[in-house]
Design an enzyme around this catalytic site. Sequence first.
Site, PDB file in Angstrom:
ATOM      1  N   TYR A  30      19.867  46.096 -36.599  1.00  0.00           N
ATOM      2  CA  TYR A  30      20.274  45.641 -37.886  1.00  0.00           C
ATOM      3  C   TYR A  30      19.345  45.425 -39.153  1.00  0.00           C
ATOM      4  CZ  TYR A  30      24.538  43.848 -40.302  1.00  0.00           C
ATOM      5  OH  TYR A  30      25.570  43.617 -41.189  1.00  0.00           O
ATOM      6  N   ASP A  51      18.155  31.362 -31.593  1.00  0.00           N
ATOM      7  CA  ASP A  51      17.180  31.029 -32.505  1.00  0.00           C
ATOM      8  C   ASP A  51      15.770  30.208 -31.822  1.00  0.00           C
ATOM      9  OD1 ASP A  51      16.869  31.897 -36.019  1.00  0.00           O
ATOM     10  OD2 ASP A  51      15.228  30.516 -35.292  1.00  0.00           O
ATOM     11  N   GLY A  56      14.887  38.293 -52.819  1.00  0.00           N
ATOM     12  CA  GLY A  56      14.240  39.148 -52.047  1.00  0.00           C
ATOM     13  C   GLY A  56      12.612  39.456 -52.337  1.00  0.00           C
ATOM     14  N   GLN A 101      18.748  39.816 -35.774  1.00  0.00           N
ATOM     15  CA  GLN A 101      18.156  40.063 -36.970  1.00  0.00           C
ATOM     16  C   GLN A 101      17.012  38.809 -36.985  1.00  0.00           C
ATOM     17  OE1 GLN A 101      20.026  39.740 -40.880  1.00  0.00           O
ATOM     18  NE2 GLN A 101      21.657  41.428 -40.145  1.00  0.00           N
ATOM     19  N   CYS A 152      33.797  42.677 -52.615  1.00  0.00           N
ATOM     20  CA  CYS A 152      34.578  43.174 -51.484  1.00  0.00           C
ATOM     21  C   CYS A 152      34.083  44.834 -51.402  1.00  0.00           C
ATOM     22  CB  CYS A 152      36.135  43.146 -51.479  1.00  0.00           C
ATOM     23  SG  CYS A 152      36.832  43.721 -52.818  1.00  0.00           S
ATOM     24  N   ALA A 154      11.859  40.765 -37.289  1.00  0.00           N
ATOM     25  CA  ALA A 154      11.249  41.835 -36.502  1.00  0.00           C
ATOM     26  C   ALA A 154      10.264  42.787 -37.380  1.00  0.00           C
ATOM     27  CB  ALA A 154      12.140  42.625 -35.488  1.00  0.00           C
ATOM     28  N   HIS A 155      10.802  42.952 -38.596  1.00  0.00           N
ATOM     29  CA  HIS A 155       9.887  43.833 -39.237  1.00  0.00           C
ATOM     30  C   HIS A 155       8.674  43.553 -39.765  1.00  0.00           C
ATOM     31  CE1 HIS A 155      10.873  40.692 -42.281  1.00  0.00           C
ATOM     32  NE2 HIS A 155       9.923  41.208 -43.184  1.00  0.00           N
TER      33      HIS A 155
HETATM   34  N1  LIG Z   1      20.722  44.837 -42.176  1.00  0.00           N
HETATM   35  C1  LIG Z   1      20.219  44.790 -43.567  1.00  0.00           C
HETATM   36  O1  LIG Z   1      20.598  45.353 -44.363  1.00  0.00           O
HETATM   37  C2  LIG Z   1      19.017  43.734 -43.696  1.00  0.00           C
HETATM   38  C3  LIG Z   1      19.022  43.038 -44.947  1.00  0.00           C
HETATM   39  C4  LIG Z   1      17.715  42.315 -45.135  1.00  0.00           C
HETATM   40  C5  LIG Z   1      17.015  41.954 -44.281  1.00  0.00           C
HETATM   41  N2  LIG Z   1      17.129  42.605 -42.859  1.00  0.00           N
HETATM   42  C6  LIG Z   1      16.176  42.296 -41.983  1.00  0.00           C
HETATM   43  O2  LIG Z   1      16.656  41.175 -41.036  1.00  0.00           O
HETATM   44  C7  LIG Z   1      15.846  40.533 -40.472  1.00  0.00           C
HETATM   45  C8  LIG Z   1      15.979  38.850 -40.847  1.00  0.00           C
HETATM   46  O3  LIG Z   1      15.965  38.693 -42.243  1.00  0.00           O
HETATM   47  P1  LIG Z   1      15.939  37.077 -42.576  1.00  0.00           P
HETATM   48  O4  LIG Z   1      16.121  37.267 -44.045  1.00  0.00           O
HETATM   49  O5  LIG Z   1      17.300  36.369 -41.856  1.00  0.00           O
HETATM   50  O6  LIG Z   1      14.782  36.452 -42.070  1.00  0.00           O
HETATM   51  P2  LIG Z   1      14.095  34.946 -42.031  1.00  0.00           P
HETATM   52  O7  LIG Z   1      12.715  35.363 -41.691  1.00  0.00           O
HETATM   53  O8  LIG Z   1      14.801  34.058 -42.791  1.00  0.00           O
HETATM   54  O9  LIG Z   1      14.848  34.572 -40.328  1.00  0.00           O
HETATM   55  C9  LIG Z   1      14.238  35.046 -39.077  1.00  0.00           C
HETATM   56  C10 LIG Z   1      14.719  34.248 -37.919  1.00  0.00           C
HETATM   57  O10 LIG Z   1      14.337  34.659 -36.712  1.00  0.00           O
HETATM   58  C11 LIG Z   1      13.985  33.636 -35.887  1.00  0.00           C
HETATM   59  N3  LIG Z   1      13.117  34.225 -34.674  1.00  0.00           N
HETATM   60  C12 LIG Z   1      11.811  34.797 -35.059  1.00  0.00           C
HETATM   61  N4  LIG Z   1      11.420  34.946 -33.775  1.00  0.00           N
HETATM   62  C13 LIG Z   1      12.373  34.865 -32.949  1.00  0.00           C
HETATM   63  C14 LIG Z   1      12.189  35.221 -31.559  1.00  0.00           C
HETATM   64  N5  LIG Z   1      11.537  35.709 -30.782  1.00  0.00           N
HETATM   65  N6  LIG Z   1      13.394  34.896 -30.927  1.00  0.00           N
HETATM   66  C15 LIG Z   1      14.488  34.055 -31.423  1.00  0.00           C
HETATM   67  N7  LIG Z   1      14.313  33.712 -32.809  1.00  0.00           N
HETATM   68  C16 LIG Z   1      13.525  34.368 -33.467  1.00  0.00           C
HETATM   69  C17 LIG Z   1      13.280  32.759 -36.842  1.00  0.00           C
HETATM   70  O11 LIG Z   1      13.301  31.351 -36.231  1.00  0.00           O
HETATM   71  C18 LIG Z   1      14.181  32.699 -38.059  1.00  0.00           C
HETATM   72  O12 LIG Z   1      15.004  31.786 -38.101  1.00  0.00           O
HETATM   73  C19 LIG Z   1      14.541  40.763 -41.328  1.00  0.00           C
HETATM   74  O13 LIG Z   1      13.564  41.712 -40.564  1.00  0.00           O
HETATM   75  C20 LIG Z   1      14.788  41.678 -42.364  1.00  0.00           C
HETATM   76  O14 LIG Z   1      14.111  42.484 -42.967  1.00  0.00           O
HETATM   77  C21 LIG Z   1      18.077  43.471 -42.597  1.00  0.00           C
END
Ligand SMILES: NC(=O)c1ccc[n+]([C@@H]2O[C@H](COP(=O)([O-])OP(=O)(O)OC[C@H]3O[C@@H](n4cnc5c(N)ncnc54)[C@H](O)[C@@H]3O)[C@@H](O)[C@H]2O)c1
Lengths: 542, 542
Positions: free
Chosen positions: A308, A190, A46, A257, A396, A260-261
């Site tokens: 998400y 992706d 993280g 996912q 779990c 986007a953040h």
């Molecule tokens: N739901 C939750 O509890 C939770 C937990 C942790 C993280 N997140 C959020 O989920 C998101 C993903 O996290 P991660 O660790 O997998 O990030 P990451 O950076 O490892 O992966 C992001 C992926 O998105 C792809 N991508 C980027 N722009 C794109 C587009 N326009 N079209 C298609 N693919 C695209 C990238 O190639 C990459 O593979 C983050 O924003 C993170 O903050 C959510």
Amino acid sequence: MPEPIRAPRGATRTAKGWPQEAALRMLMNNLDPDVAERPEDLVVYGGTGRAARDWPSYHAIVRELGELADDETLLVQSGRPVGVFRTHEWAPRVLLANSNLVGDWATWPEFRRLEKLGLTMYGQMTAGSWIYIGTQGILQGTYETFAAVAAKRFGGSLAGTLTLTAGCGGMGGAQPLAVTMNGGVCLIVDVDPARLERRVRTRYLDRVASSLEEAVTLALAAKRERRAVSIGVVGNAAAVFPELLRRGVEIDIVTDQTSAHDPLSYVPLGSPTGLSPEEHTERARASMAAHVEAMVGFLDAGAEVFDYGNSIRGEARLGGFTRAFDFPGFVPAYIRPLFCEGKGPFRWAALSGDPADIAATDRAVLELFPENESLARWIRLAGERVAFQGLPARICWLGYGERDVAGVRFNEMVASGELSAPVVIGRDHLDCGSVASPYRETEAMRDGSDAIADWPLLNALLNTASGASWVSLHHGGGVGIGRSLHAGQVCVADGSALAGEKIRRVLTNDPGMGVIRHVDAGYPEAAEVASAHGVTIPMAAS
Amino acid sequence: MPEPIRAPRGATRTAKGWPQEAALRMLMNNLDPDVAERPEDLVVYGGTGRAARDWPSYHAIVRELGELADDETLLVQSGRPVGVFRTHEWAPRVLLANSNLVGDWATWPEFRRLEKLGLTMYGQMTAGSWIYIGTQGILQGTYETFAAVAAKRFGGSLAGTLTLTAGCGGMGGAQPLAVTMNGGVCLIVDVDPARLERRVRTRYLDRVASSLEEAVTLALAAKRERRAVSIGVVGNAAAVFPELLRRGVEIDIVTDQTSAHDPLSYVPLGSPTGLSPEEHTERARASMAAHVEAMVGFLDAGAEVFDYGNSIRGEARLGGFTRAFDFPGFVPAYIRPLFCEGKGPFRWAALSGDPADIAATDRAVLELFPENESLARWIRLAGERVAFQGLPARICWLGYGERDVAGVRFNEMVASGELSAPVVIGRDHLDCGSVASPYRETEAMRDGSDAIADWPLLNALLNTASGASWVSLHHGGGVGIGRSLHAGQVCVADGSALAGEKIRRVLTNDPGMGVIRHVDAGYPEAAEVASAHGVTIPMAAS
Ligand SMILES: NC(=O)c1ccc[n+]([C@@H]2O[C@H](COP(=O)([O-])OP(=O)(O)OC[C@H]3O[C@@H](n4cnc5c(N)ncnc54)[C@H](O)[C@@H]3O)[C@@H](O)[C@H]2O)c1
Ligand SMILES: NC(=O)c1ccc[n+]([C@@H]2O[C@H](COP(=O)([O-])OP(=O)(O)OC[C@H]3O[C@@H](n4cnc5c(N)ncnc54)[C@H](O)[C@@H]3O)[C@@H](O)[C@H]2O)c1
């Protein structure tokens, strides 16, 4: 770091008691190269989530845990051991507070300034509290979310449904496996082919299609035949999502996912190279507007759509799409009903180091809760699909009235020799009654109490008062400085009668906090759980 | 409120154990009309510091405490009882978290919005934690502070000096008596004549002048004749302070205890009625800027000037006065050296209601610490000058290695019948190791760790783990939302062996936190205390 750290295994301890030994081993396990992202920097996961402030602190903690008596308590302040006090045998052996700042100073620049001065560290959720167990945690949370989607809309299984998502990175890469574990078909987009290929290699993704046409054909066939299959396709979600909507592909569930953040991580439409950060941000937000507009189009067409946790709604709104918040975040939509039952990410690790111990606990869980189908499916699939990292562990989701039963059973199994060494039982800080986080766990609370932070503090105090082996109170976690407070606890099942008594209380009271927190916020589901289980709610009796 | 609340007295309890009975009585005592500022609104002191969220919450707490078993724990969330859980006999009977908000939401407008929704209350320091004992608490601290001022600048006595201050409320009303106890002249300004009259009735203030002219004449005459006299004058400090500065009145010491921490409680210049909260805040901050500008004027003229813990410097800066922080807070100036020794505001109250019990404990303290002259002086003066409010109580500052000795002795006195009923032993949240408050207790820490908030959290966890009877974690307190986190503990000496064991641990560990916090921040005085007393400092051994 002199050499790679690996926790001792087996039933012989060097510390004076198993709670101390367990803390020692779990600290070390968090820094095992098979577990930690950058062990040489003490970073577990993280971003910069650390297990100790620096190497001198790490070594001092190890030394103190090795010497700590059964009626002493070690205090850890943001990864640095600061004191040892005489307490009593029901008290935790370690109390940790990580990354906490006074409100007006709770900003990233101030945190970084203090971190640079050597006065604090980022604890994340389970890094600084010594109960991270690798990526199994992410997979299970994602599985649980899709199970909740199935329960809400599709009769408890995703069989015969098609889920569309994007982003196959560190977190998002768990989605295809989580969907197929729930029996569904997953189409994941992706921009980066390497991300998709990597997940095929680790068996999280079944295959990558060579074109969108092929992907759609495969997905619809699998959906028709109710086969659980995941299919990756290379493309930009901001183009692919609208295209699938235009074609009228029958998609049942839509989420996302992508990263986007952080608009600089999201790949915008067109050629993204050579842009200034400002240009990139503007283009990315415009693309996210198109991306989310398509998601709302699927919503209008009747699909189940959710954010998400990546803030894509907020970015799309900044990009000019006004209906971005038409669909909900995943916590209010699916997780909160679980929180109302005291459900959350229960986890345990075998101090023996022996996978057979986890297999035995897996069987015990299946026996204890035979009626819980999605739990049974998870346990069976996890046994097949999840590779252990560091000490063998399992996660779990269990609820109020379940966690204590499992914990007490594990303790009996240690006592009887069914397990070859003690087991630690903990959880993520992301849990039903342990966190205040208005952008995630406590988003859109029914009574508006999103930002009330008394709850995680009471949770930590109550676990300390109930017999936990170590208790932690952190700030920031997954959503960042200024945005959350959260607490954790770990109990050690060493087979003793005292451990059994402690476990019974902690694993009742800890999820009980989730029940009362949601009763207090006005959730009738939680009130039902409270009255069914006889949880005391003082104001209900007034 | 149906009728005035008064705690039961005597050695017969209705609750199941003395810790529960003590919590019940101290809650009630906080709301005794002789103790509380506005009992009808549940307000104890410090602006809106409440003992319970609302009347239904109050009654539910009373009921739950009456029924609570010796192995149960009641949870109180911002003055509302939210749960009862089974713990064990070493655990606190009550755990309280008051006014806590996630960092980005830790602002007054957000707090007020949530308060209006009925979701929180302001707990101040000892209001929401049920250990307020009236103005004696602050009298002692104020006495110590002015004694330190005398020692630093005026040869050990305030005789022949004139102190100017403002704010004669719950806390600030202790100032005139504290100054005269140190031999000086005090001129105190308050907008509300009733506040001044009340202090004349309780002998904290000698008289109220009918005009500023008369006040100045009386004060200067007394100063000349080295008579210890206190004089109140009605007026707005934001007008009176600049006026006195303009007139060139020879003032030696300047401070302030108006309720500046909460801009809505500070009365602005002009007509303050009919203002929106935003307008009031803006006007109050502008007035505080004028008020503090005058204080800096006195500083420039050579006076000893200090902020007395109400955040007036911060508010004045928000009001546009850039030199607001030219004078120090009272903690770094006078109190921190005491904190390094684990010294802080130790207090106790006699549940018998019998002043003879306090007289007996006074004698015991004099016997236990015969070598401490300033302590002896305080105990004697307090016996003569302090009128009890509610349950008879005493306060004195004791350090590491002293508090436990006194607590254990009190417990023996209950056991032997020297005291006619149990005694509660607590302290203010303003203590050596229990608070993070960059504008007050942790202002200008040697290592820059002012805003690190891990310490109060560890303090609350450690007291919970050591056997305290109730433990509290608050936000805001005397300096306001966003500006502090602080913890409290209360132990009950019921004469039992178990109580003695708990008291020994809590009253060692709690001030011990003060010692280690200041060792960690690099104070050599604290390191000396730690090594003299054998306090374990893990990083010292590294
Ligand atoms: N739901 C939750 O509890 C939770 C937990 C942790 C993280 N997140 C959020 O989920 C998101 C993903 O996290 P991660 O660790 O997998 O990030 P990451 O950076 O490892 O992966 C992001 C992926 O998105 C792809 N991508 C980027 N722009 C794109 C587009 N326009 N079209 C298609 N693919 C695209 C990238 O190639 C990459 O593979 C983050 O924003 C993170 O903050 C959510
Ligand atoms: N130094 C400490 O350790 C400490 C301890 C507790 C509280 N405090 C702080 O001290 C302050 C006073 O606390 P309190 O309990 O006495 O508050 P209070 O509300 O009981 O009294 C405040 C007094 O200030 C008066 N006042 C308000 N505006 C004024 C103005 N413009 N001019 C003159 N008088 C004015 C009010 O009439 C009232 O009498 C608070 O800000 C509190 O947070 C400091």
